[in-house]
Design a protein around this motif. Sequence first.
Motif, PDB file in Angstrom:
ATOM      1  N   SER A  56       0.849  -1.362  -0.086  1.00 45.82           N
ATOM      2  CA  SER A  56       0.047   0.155   0.035  1.00 45.82           C
ATOM      3  C   SER A  56       0.830   1.036  -0.035  1.00 45.82           C
ATOM      4  N   ASP A  58      -0.346   4.114   0.881  1.00 51.21           N
ATOM      5  CA  ASP A  58      -0.980   5.097   1.873  1.00 51.21           C
ATOM      6  C   ASP A  58      -0.090   5.071   3.156  1.00 51.21           C
ATOM      7  N   GLU A  83      -3.748   3.253  -6.538  1.00 52.24           N
ATOM      8  CA  GLU A  83      -3.456   3.900  -5.280  1.00 52.24           C
ATOM      9  C   GLU A  83      -4.037   5.400  -5.282  1.00 52.24           C
ATOM     10  N   ILE A  87      -5.981   6.587  -1.834  1.00 49.06           N
ATOM     11  CA  ILE A  87      -5.342   7.552  -0.893  1.00 49.06           C
ATOM     12  C   ILE A  87      -5.604   9.052  -1.125  1.00 49.06           C
ATOM     13  N   GLY A 148      -8.163  10.844  -3.233  1.00 51.86           N
ATOM     14  CA  GLY A 148      -9.010   9.554  -3.324  1.00 51.86           C
ATOM     15  C   GLY A 148      -9.743   9.363  -4.713  1.00 51.86           C
TER      16      GLY A 148
END
Length: 151
Positions: A56, A58, A83, A87, A148
């Motif tokens: 990830s 994030d 991603e 995020i 996001g």
Amino acid sequence: MNSVHFSSKNLCWCTPQDFFDKLNEEFSFVLDAAATAKSAKCSLFFTPKTNGLAQSWDCGGAVFCNPPYGREIGKWVKKAHEEAAIIKYPIVMLLPARTDTSYFHDYIYGKAEIRFVRGRLKFADEDGGTLSNSAPFPSMVVIYNGYGGKK
């Protein structure tokens, strides 16, 4: 002329420190998603062993990614695009400006901000030294918005 520099065998074109510093001033990076222990630009980084494609991104802040420029580059661009939908921080990639590729059309064009780099970059070696020749390709900075996936 350094034949390895212009060879497809060279997959790692290390980011010039001054170029990174200008981007870092704007984005305050927390993670270098594709690095080695010697080339990492952030204290938090993924290496080939820790595999940034499987992690990830994030990390609580902006992500920098200058991926290996071989056949796997499309996987890195796809990963950044995916991603970015999750995020809330910017993901910034330094890439060869290959606008004819499927990954450019599938994951960059119309989906991210594109900044074409004027001239050719002089990339660094893993120790941070500037390579003697400019890259044989143009470069671009691709910025995923970090909301996001929502604008």
